[in-house]
Scaffold this active site. Structure first.
Site, short mmCIF file in Angstrom:
data_model
loop_
_atom_site.label_atom_id
_atom_site.label_comp_id
_atom_site.label_asym_id
_atom_site.label_seq_id
_atom_site.Cartn_x
_atom_site.Cartn_y
_atom_site.Cartn_z
N HIS A 28 6.72 7.30 -1.00
CA HIS A 28 5.45 7.90 -0.60
C HIS A 28 5.15 9.14 -1.44
CE1 HIS A 28 5.78 5.45 3.03
NE2 HIS A 28 6.97 5.97 3.25
N ARG A 119 -1.31 -2.09 4.18
CA ARG A 119 -0.25 -1.87 5.16
C ARG A 119 -0.86 -1.65 6.54
NH1 ARG A 119 3.89 3.22 5.98
NH2 ARG A 119 5.80 2.03 6.35
N HIS A 176 11.58 -1.99 6.22
CA HIS A 176 12.77 -1.36 6.83
C HIS A 176 13.60 -2.32 7.68
CE1 HIS A 176 10.92 2.17 5.30
NE2 HIS A 176 10.07 2.35 6.29
N ASP A 243 12.36 5.08 0.37
CA ASP A 243 11.56 5.63 1.47
C ASP A 243 11.40 7.15 1.33
OD1 ASP A 243 9.96 5.50 3.76
OD2 ASP A 243 11.64 5.79 5.13
#
Length: 291
Positions: A28, A119, A176, A243
């Protein structure tokens, strides 16, 4: 509103040598808030984690490619993510969060800059399931772009929304490892459902976020068996990511270098590592061969 911890500022240098073209398929960029403000209705506030920090981490770890995934703290304002794609000049691809107001022209512009999917969050602490009418309509519209959908689910959502997942016609990616709980074991219903999903050629999964699966502290060894099981079922549709900067971690903040080492243990050999880090993301995200 919850404030998030910053990422570990001192990642170890992995002993594992990553293959050329290795890709962090889940990371991110946050802010900086003075330039890219956070959404007013966000459920958490992260520390700024701008593009320069992400690129520096990737250079340090030996990751030559990445996929910048829009997170809920920026809502449907994808400006920070798109800025990263433009500055990366082909190094990065993106996954956006959009709503029903998005125009075809805006989708096409995102596609030109390297966005390859959308997403949707189903996770309870991030607001729960989306409006499923909007979900279906957005997925219909992205088919022409050959995009995929990323599903951010809690473990129980894999069971609860099985019919929604079943009707998806585009490729879908489970974030995840489905956020299953390691303490519930490999035989738990959500994980068995996930293994079943992975026999579907539409389905992809990210074996990242071991800190979200683990019942313990870093380096999160109890998550390894779940990643291996997914890799055994669908080795050609498994992805991995750091992540970074690890939003909403309330227990033990991972060390990004240790996460690379954990991936090496899960893969076990160079051919499998290359498949997860290079071949699979190149196929899904359309990275140019050799770049």
């Amino acid at each position: 509103m919850k404030s998030c911890l910053p990422p570990d500022p001192n990642p170890i240098k992995p002993s594992l040598s990553l293959p050329p073209g290795a890709c962090d398929a889940h990371c991110h960029v946050f802010g900086p808030a003075a330039v890219f403000p956070y959404a007013a209705d966000r459920s958490y506030t992260p520390p700024d984690a701008p593009y320069s920090g992400l690129r520096g981490l990737h250079d340090f770890l030996g990751l030559q490619r990445g996929v910048i995934v829009q997170a809920s703290c920026h809502g449907t304002d994808n400006t920070a993510m798109l800025d990263g794609l433009k500055r990366g000049e082909g190094r990065y691809r993106g996954v956006a969060i959009v709503d029903a107001s998005i125009t075809d022209a805006e989708l096409a512009e995102m596609d030109r800059h390297g966005v390859r999917g959308v997403r949707f969050n189903f996770v309870a602490h991030l607001g729960g399931a989306p409006d499923l009418d909007v979900f279906d309509k957005v997925l219909d519209r992205i088919q022409a772009l050959n995009w995929h959908v990323v599903l951010h689910l809690d473990a129980q959502d894999i069971v609860q929304y099985a019919d929604v997942i079943d009707r998806i016609e585009v490729p879908f990616v489970i974030d995840h490892m489905g956020r299953v709980r390691a303490e519930d074991g490999l035989d738990q219903e959500p994980f068995q459902r996930l293994l079943g999903l992975m026999r579907d050629p539409r389905a992809w999964v990210k074996i990242c976020g071991p800190e979200r699966v683990s019942a313990g502290k870093r380096p999160f060894h109890d998550a390894e068996s779940f990643a291996r099981a997914l890799l055994d079922v669908a080795p050609d549709r498994v992805l991995w990511g750091t992540d970074w900067p690890h939003p909403n971690i309330s227990k033990d903040m991972p060390n990004d270098g240790e996460l690379v080492e954990l991936l090496g243990r899960v893969c076990g050999d160079e051919a499998t590592l290359r498949k997860v880090l290079v071949e699979n993301p190149q196929r899904l995200y359309g990275f140019e061969s050799g770049r």
